[in-house]
Scaffold this active site. Sequence first.
Site, PDB file in Angstrom:
ATOM      1  N   LYS A 147      44.533  40.222  43.409  1.00 56.84           N
ATOM      2  CA  LYS A 147      44.457  38.941  42.709  1.00 56.84           C
ATOM      3  C   LYS A 147      45.579  38.831  41.660  1.00 56.84           C
ATOM      4  O   LYS A 147      46.261  39.826  41.379  1.00 56.84           O
ATOM      5  CB  LYS A 147      43.060  38.815  42.088  1.00 56.84           C
ATOM      6  CG  LYS A 147      41.933  38.702  43.137  1.00 56.84           C
ATOM      7  CD  LYS A 147      40.559  38.640  42.469  1.00 56.84           C
ATOM      8  CE  LYS A 147      39.444  38.386  43.475  1.00 56.84           C
ATOM      9  NZ  LYS A 147      38.100  38.378  42.824  1.00 56.84           N
TER      10      LYS A 147
ATOM     11  N   THR B  57      31.230  44.134  42.369  1.00 56.05           N
ATOM     12  CA  THR B  57      31.853  42.909  41.855  1.00 56.05           C
ATOM     13  C   THR B  57      32.054  42.962  40.342  1.00 56.05           C
ATOM     14  O   THR B  57      33.091  42.537  39.826  1.00 56.05           O
ATOM     15  CB  THR B  57      30.977  41.694  42.233  1.00 56.05           C
ATOM     16  OG1 THR B  57      30.779  41.706  43.649  1.00 56.05           O
ATOM     17  CG2 THR B  57      31.629  40.391  41.820  1.00 56.05           C
TER      18      THR B  57
ATOM     19  N   TYR C  72      36.753  30.123  48.902  1.00 55.14           N
ATOM     20  CA  TYR C  72      35.582  30.462  48.093  1.00 55.14           C
ATOM     21  C   TYR C  72      34.462  29.426  48.242  1.00 55.14           C
ATOM     22  O   TYR C  72      33.624  29.285  47.358  1.00 55.14           O
ATOM     23  CB  TYR C  72      35.976  30.600  46.620  1.00 55.14           C
ATOM     24  CG  TYR C  72      36.582  31.951  46.255  1.00 55.14           C
ATOM     25  CD1 TYR C  72      35.904  33.145  46.527  1.00 55.14           C
ATOM     26  CD2 TYR C  72      37.816  32.040  45.608  1.00 55.14           C
ATOM     27  CE1 TYR C  72      36.449  34.385  46.178  1.00 55.14           C
ATOM     28  CE2 TYR C  72      38.367  33.278  45.258  1.00 55.14           C
ATOM     29  CZ  TYR C  72      37.670  34.443  45.543  1.00 55.14           C
ATOM     30  OH  TYR C  72      38.201  35.665  45.192  1.00 55.14           O
TER      31      TYR C  72
ATOM     32  N   GLU D 141      38.506  34.580  56.895  1.00 55.47           N
ATOM     33  CA  GLU D 141      39.503  34.678  55.829  1.00 55.47           C
ATOM     34  C   GLU D 141      40.891  35.029  56.382  1.00 55.47           C
ATOM     35  O   GLU D 141      41.899  34.503  55.913  1.00 55.47           O
ATOM     36  CB  GLU D 141      39.033  35.702  54.781  1.00 55.47           C
ATOM     37  CG  GLU D 141      37.803  35.188  54.041  1.00 55.47           C
ATOM     38  CD  GLU D 141      37.107  36.226  53.165  1.00 55.47           C
ATOM     39  OE1 GLU D 141      37.593  37.372  53.063  1.00 55.47           O
ATOM     40  OE2 GLU D 141      36.071  35.877  52.572  1.00 55.47           O
TER      41      GLU D 141
ATOM     42  N   HIS E 138      40.181  41.136  45.955  1.00 53.33           N
ATOM     43  CA  HIS E 138      39.212  40.493  46.851  1.00 53.33           C
ATOM     44  C   HIS E 138      39.154  41.288  48.151  1.00 53.33           C
ATOM     45  O   HIS E 138      40.168  41.793  48.625  1.00 53.33           O
ATOM     46  CB  HIS E 138      39.639  39.060  47.188  1.00 53.33           C
ATOM     47  CG  HIS E 138      38.825  38.480  48.315  1.00 53.33           C
ATOM     48  ND1 HIS E 138      37.584  37.928  48.113  1.00 53.33           N
ATOM     49  CD2 HIS E 138      39.042  38.459  49.659  1.00 53.33           C
ATOM     50  CE1 HIS E 138      37.084  37.568  49.292  1.00 53.33           C
ATOM     51  NE2 HIS E 138      37.943  37.873  50.247  1.00 53.33           N
TER      52      HIS E 138
ATOM     53  N   ARG F 235      35.252  47.638  51.095  1.00 53.72           N
ATOM     54  CA  ARG F 235      34.349  47.212  50.010  1.00 53.72           C
ATOM     55  C   ARG F 235      33.978  48.422  49.139  1.00 53.72           C
ATOM     56  O   ARG F 235      33.900  48.315  47.923  1.00 53.72           O
ATOM     57  CB  ARG F 235      33.061  46.579  50.579  1.00 53.72           C
ATOM     58  CG  ARG F 235      33.242  45.225  51.242  1.00 53.72           C
ATOM     59  CD  ARG F 235      33.507  44.090  50.284  1.00 53.72           C
ATOM     60  NE  ARG F 235      32.398  43.790  49.392  1.00 53.72           N
ATOM     61  CZ  ARG F 235      32.339  42.691  48.626  1.00 53.72           C
ATOM     62  NH1 ARG F 235      33.310  41.773  48.672  1.00 53.72           N
ATOM     63  NH2 ARG F 235      31.329  42.491  47.819  1.00 53.72           N
TER      64      ARG F 235
ATOM     65  N   ASN G 202      38.717  40.461  38.218  1.00 55.96           N
ATOM     66  CA  ASN G 202      38.332  41.757  38.805  1.00 55.96           C
ATOM     67  C   ASN G 202      39.279  42.244  39.899  1.00 55.96           C
ATOM     68  O   ASN G 202      38.895  42.953  40.804  1.00 55.96           O
ATOM     69  CB  ASN G 202      36.869  41.739  39.264  1.00 55.96           C
ATOM     70  CG  ASN G 202      36.604  40.768  40.395  1.00 55.96           C
ATOM     71  OD1 ASN G 202      37.502  40.067  40.840  1.00 55.96           O
ATOM     72  ND2 ASN G 202      35.374  40.745  40.874  1.00 55.96           N
TER      73      ASN G 202
ATOM     74  N   PHE H 164      30.574  29.531  37.739  1.00 58.89           N
ATOM     75  CA  PHE H 164      31.880  30.160  37.582  1.00 58.89           C
ATOM     76  C   PHE H 164      32.926  29.620  38.568  1.00 58.89           C
ATOM     77  O   PHE H 164      34.072  30.073  38.563  1.00 58.89           O
ATOM     78  CB  PHE H 164      31.758  31.682  37.728  1.00 58.89           C
ATOM     79  CG  PHE H 164      31.213  32.151  39.063  1.00 58.89           C
ATOM     80  CD1 PHE H 164      32.040  32.301  40.164  1.00 58.89           C
ATOM     81  CD2 PHE H 164      29.857  32.431  39.207  1.00 58.89           C
ATOM     82  CE1 PHE H 164      31.543  32.726  41.389  1.00 58.89           C
ATOM     83  CE2 PHE H 164      29.348  32.864  40.434  1.00 58.89           C
ATOM     84  CZ  PHE H 164      30.193  33.010  41.524  1.00 58.89           C
TER      85      PHE H 164
HETATM   86  P1  DAT Z   1      33.124  39.823  45.559  1.00 56.22           P
HETATM   87  O1  DAT Z   1      34.485  39.429  45.046  1.00 56.22           O
HETATM   88  O2  DAT Z   1      32.757  41.203  45.139  1.00 56.22           O
HETATM   89  O3  DAT Z   1      32.952  39.579  47.045  1.00 56.22           O
HETATM   90  P2  DAT Z   1      31.499  37.433  45.165  1.00 56.22           P
HETATM   91  O4  DAT Z   1      31.900  37.028  46.543  1.00 56.22           O
HETATM   92  O5  DAT Z   1      30.051  37.419  44.826  1.00 56.22           O
HETATM   93  O6  DAT Z   1      32.063  38.890  44.818  1.00 56.22           O
HETATM   94  O7  DAT Z   1      32.222  36.505  44.110  1.00 56.22           O
HETATM   95  C1  DAT Z   1      33.579  36.138  44.291  1.00 56.22           C
HETATM   96  C2  DAT Z   1      34.294  36.221  42.979  1.00 56.22           C
HETATM   97  O8  DAT Z   1      33.744  35.262  42.081  1.00 56.22           O
HETATM   98  C3  DAT Z   1      34.142  37.559  42.259  1.00 56.22           C
HETATM   99  O9  DAT Z   1      35.079  38.527  42.696  1.00 56.22           O
HETATM  100  C4  DAT Z   1      34.359  37.163  40.855  1.00 56.22           C
HETATM  101  C5  DAT Z   1      33.733  35.784  40.757  1.00 56.22           C
HETATM  102  N1  DAT Z   1      32.344  35.864  40.297  1.00 56.22           N
HETATM  103  C6  DAT Z   1      31.245  36.201  41.040  1.00 56.22           C
HETATM  104  N2  DAT Z   1      30.139  36.202  40.287  1.00 56.22           N
HETATM  105  C7  DAT Z   1      30.537  35.849  39.049  1.00 56.22           C
HETATM  106  C8  DAT Z   1      29.867  35.672  37.808  1.00 56.22           C
HETATM  107  N3  DAT Z   1      28.553  35.837  37.695  1.00 56.22           N
HETATM  108  N4  DAT Z   1      30.617  35.324  36.728  1.00 56.22           N
HETATM  109  C9  DAT Z   1      31.950  35.127  36.814  1.00 56.22           C
HETATM  110  N5  DAT Z   1      32.644  35.280  37.969  1.00 56.22           N
HETATM  111  C10 DAT Z   1      31.954  35.634  39.057  1.00 56.22           C
HETATM  112 MG    MG Z   2      32.882  37.861  48.147  1.00 58.61          MG
END
Ligand code: DAT
Ligand code: MG
Length: 151
Positions: A11, A93, A51, A128, A117, A87, A114, A59
């Site tokens: 990212k 996450t 997304y 994707e 991705h 993963r 974070n 968020f």
């Molecule tokens: P991942 O990236 O581990 O697949 P995800 O698909 O649940 O996680 O979410 C996508 C992204 O969105 C994640 O990397 C960071 C952001 N995100 C997820 N949950 C969040 C939260 N509670 N607060 C802020 N950002 C969040």
């Molecule tokens: Mg995800």
Amino acid sequence: MAVERTYLMVKPDGVQRGLCGEIVSRFEKKGLKIVAMKMMKISKDTAEFHYGEHKGKKFFDSLISYITSGPVLAMVLEGDNAVAVCRNLMGKTNPQESAPGTIRGDYCMVTGVNIIHGSDSVESAQREISIFFRPDELVEYKRDSDKWIYE
Ligand code: DAT
Ligand code: MG
């Protein structure tokens, strides 16, 4: 063997912090094969589509502005059970819960920034990969070291 392809991207924070090499190196050293890789800036429309599952969450807007804030390093990696393996290398996450030794566990502090991705299933990987790469950008080749990586 269940050979899979998965979509990963460093990212914008990882790119800006000069961590692309370190991150790619972890996947390479593990034994994943690089099938495609490119730098790109993601448009707002593409980010919202990628997304889409998070649309409506609190968020979402900050996630879209973060992922479009600078270039990302996009890649397709291949290997046995590659989706789950990647993963695991990424970590949870929320970086404050990611285990030390994982990418998120070692290099970042908060969920909103974070660093990496990775697809969460074979189905989302296919989706994707098709968003970010044309079929002719996926490079087919035999890797001679595979005989030292797999039984
Ligand atoms: P991942 O990236 O581990 O697949 P995800 O698909 O649940 O996680 O979410 C996508 C992204 O969105 C994640 O990397 C960071 C952001 N995100 C997820 N949950 C969040 C939260 N509670 N607060 C802020 N950002 C969040
Ligand atoms: Mg995800």
